[in-house]
Design a protein around this motif. Structure first.
Motif, mmCIF file in Angstrom:
data_model
loop_
_atom_site.group_PDB
_atom_site.id
_atom_site.type_symbol
_atom_site.label_atom_id
_atom_site.label_comp_id
_atom_site.label_asym_id
_atom_site.label_seq_id
_atom_site.Cartn_x
_atom_site.Cartn_y
_atom_site.Cartn_z
ATOM 1 N N ARG A 50 0.978 -1.504 -0.025
ATOM 2 C CA ARG A 50 -0.047 -0.322 0.077
ATOM 3 C C ARG A 50 0.743 1.209 0.401
ATOM 4 N NH1 ARG A 50 -3.867 -0.084 5.508
ATOM 5 N NH2 ARG A 50 -3.039 -2.217 4.348
ATOM 6 N N ILE A 51 2.130 1.160 0.706
ATOM 7 C CA ILE A 51 2.867 2.753 1.245
ATOM 8 C C ILE A 51 4.300 2.454 0.338
ATOM 9 C CG2 ILE A 51 2.284 2.722 3.440
ATOM 10 C CD1 ILE A 51 5.454 2.431 3.100
ATOM 11 N N ASP A 102 3.730 5.228 -2.330
ATOM 12 C CA ASP A 102 3.916 6.513 -2.024
ATOM 13 C C ASP A 102 4.730 7.889 -2.207
ATOM 14 O OD1 ASP A 102 1.768 6.728 -0.676
ATOM 15 O OD2 ASP A 102 2.061 6.076 1.092
ATOM 16 N N ARG A 103 4.595 9.364 -1.964
ATOM 17 C CA ARG A 103 6.218 9.771 -2.177
ATOM 18 C C ARG A 103 7.229 9.468 -1.578
ATOM 19 N NH1 ARG A 103 6.234 13.382 -5.982
ATOM 20 N NH2 ARG A 103 4.082 14.058 -7.398
ATOM 21 N N ASN A 104 7.911 8.123 -1.111
ATOM 22 C CA ASN A 104 8.695 7.865 -0.137
ATOM 23 C C ASN A 104 9.987 8.071 -0.915
ATOM 24 O OD1 ASN A 104 7.337 6.824 1.726
ATOM 25 N ND2 ASN A 104 7.642 5.179 0.188
#
Length: 521
Positions: free
Chosen positions: A159-160, A163-165
């Motif tokens: 899910r993550i 993301d903008r990681n």
């Protein structure tokens, strides 16, 4: 044992009874330290009591409070594992399984903390949580990870990851997803489309290390993947610079993504190509490889050569010979063409298709590579050095000495300690490729001169050259299986070399655990 069990029980009672008051939060690091150390206890009853106390802690203290201690938890477990490996009677670098996690629901108390860190932590907490979770799985047996637990872990990571990681977080997540694939097996089949989308997206990440981890993870996904044709189609399109990737900001970005995609395409065909159902899938990959083989970028040329090598493994003998004949004659004599052909020789000879090539083609390749090893362009020489080792490893036993005598003068010439570091390292890699293909290649009289030269290179001033030739000698002397390789060399060696080799063997080679030939620069 009784005292340790009672101590765990008392900690459990404290965190449960004081749950409402929450007046022991300052003592959480101490509670965690004492309980986590008990996960390595030799008593089953103490392990059960520790598990119960950790469960009580994770239920009584909110996950957002516990997650602030995630780095402390990770360091503590790492320290405990390291001590257990290194102490007398420990497993050293072998597999170590932490007793407290290798029992039913052993990892359950830790899961809420890591999930919270992964889903809601800032960048540094996400990185520590994802990497730490992978470390926990490494010290837990597959049978205690199977089924519901592995599924609970997979969801938050998938899910993550989009993301903008920062790249460090993505690397930690993709590495842990790769480990999940390794440990989870068929239970993860339902997640395959999400895994695939995640790894494909990561291939176009600005960070090179993220792309590298995505390629490795795709290889681990192949045993579970069933619909290979759409994946191959997408990789072929991207590797040719078509689709969404062509809108990337800079030319450098496009080249980097094309390189990563070609590498991924080669991996997918190597580990999953046999599952491709459409008759056009493998030929389309082959055509992409051919089209990119003489590209202006060296990374793309190497990736294209890998794709051709992987597709040749799935092709008939006559098709492989035809492909090689066509490509070796084409491309002209530019630096790009020579480098592309040298890479092609390396990857096709190193594949199972290398054994199916006609003697005429192998002979042409060997002579061409010999000329490349004396080329005025360093890049061509380096690729020629690697391909030379592949020739010696791929030819049949009765032709080995013939090709050793053909290529040995060029090989020795490229092992001159005064040569550039890149050429020397490429020569070490080429010789290592040869051993990989033919383990006894350097256990014969005709190749003893090469071993002598490698010994000399392992003692030169440049450390990276030394390391590369140490790795080669570790493979050539088959150090992992004992001293037989050393003894065979010593039976033929001059006294001075014999003394040096025995010293190198004892002080350096015995300490090497393994060698990754593909990873050699």
């Amino acid at each position: 044992e009784g005292t340790r069990k009672e101590a765990c029980w008392m900690m459990q009672v404290i965190v449960e009874e004081r749950k409402e008051k929450a007046d022991y939060y300052e003592q959480i690091p101490i509670i965690l330290r004492e309980l986590l150390y008990r996960l390595n206890d030799e008593s089953k009853t103490v392990l059960v009591a520790t598990n119960a106390a950790l469960s009580a802690l994770s239920k009584s203290v909110p996950a957002e409070e516990l997650v602030t201690h995630i780095e402390f938890i990770r360091n503590l477990i790492a320290s405990m594992v390291s001590d257990s490996r290194r102490r007398k009677g420990g497993v050293g670098d072998g597999e170590f399984l932490l007793p407290g996690f290798n029992m039913p629901k052993g990892l359950e108390p830790m899961l809420p903390i890591y999930q919270r860190g992964i889903l809601y932590g800032d960048a540094s907490i996400r990185e520590v949580s994802a990497a730490g979770l992978g470390e926990l799985m490494n010290i837990t047996s597959t049978k205690f990870l199977a089924g519901p637990f592995i599924i609970k872990v997979t969801g938050p990571l998938l899910r993550i990851v989009g993301d903008r990681n920062p790249s460090a977080v993505k690397i930690a997540i993709i590495k842990t997803l790769g480990l999940i694939l390794l440990k989870g097996g068929p239970a993860l089949r339902a997640f395959v489309p999400q895994f695939q989308t995640t790894f494909l997206k990561a291939l176009s990440d600005p960070s090179r290390q993220v792309r590298v981890e995505a390629i490795k993870a795709l290889a681990l996904l192949m045993p579970l993947s069933t619909r290979l044709d759409p994946l191959i189609k997408e990789l072929v399109s991207t590797s040719l610079g078509n689709g969404a990737v062509s809108s990337l900001d800079s030319a450098a970005g496009l080249v980097a993504v094309q390189t990563a995609t070609l590498e991924a395409l080669a991996i997918v065909i190597k580990y999953g190509g046999k599952k491709a159902k459409l008759p056009t899938s493998i030929p389309s990959a082959l055509e992409a490889g051919k089209e990119m083989l003489f590209h202006e970028d060296d990374g793309i040329r190497a990736g294209a050569a890998k794709v051709i090598g992987a597709t040749c493994e799935l092709s008939d003998e006559s098709v492989t010979n035809e492909i090689m004949s066509e490509l070796l004659e084409g491309g002209g004599s530019s630096v790009e063409a020579k480098h592309g052909k040298a890479c092609l020789c390396h990857y096709v000879l190193a594949s199972s298709a290398g054994k199916t090539l006609s003697s005429e083609i192998v002979n042409d390749m060997a002579n061409m590579i010999k000329s490349y090893m004396a080329d005025e362009t360093s890049q061509v020489r380096e690729a020629g050095c690697v391909a030379a080792g592949a020739v010696l490893g791929a030819v049949d036993e009765k032709s080995t000495d013939k090709y050793v005598s053909l290529l040995q003068p060029s090989i020795i010439n490229c092992m001159d300690p005064k040569d550039t570091m890149e050429v020397l390292k490429s020569m070490a890699k080429g010789l290592s490729v040869g051993v990989q293909l033919k383990p006894d290649l350097f256990a014969r009289k005709s190749t003893s001169t090469i071993i002598d030269a490698a010994l000399k290179c392992s003692m030169t001033g440049q450390q990276r050259v030394q390391l590369a030739f140490n790795d080669f000698l570790w493979l050539a002397l088959n150090v992992k299986d004992g001293e037989d390789g050393l003894n065979t060399y010593c039976d033929e060696a001059m006294f001075e070399n014999l003394k040096k080799m025995k010293s190198l063997f004892t002080k350096v080679l015995l300490r090497i655990k393994s060698v990754d030939v593909d990873g050699m620069a």
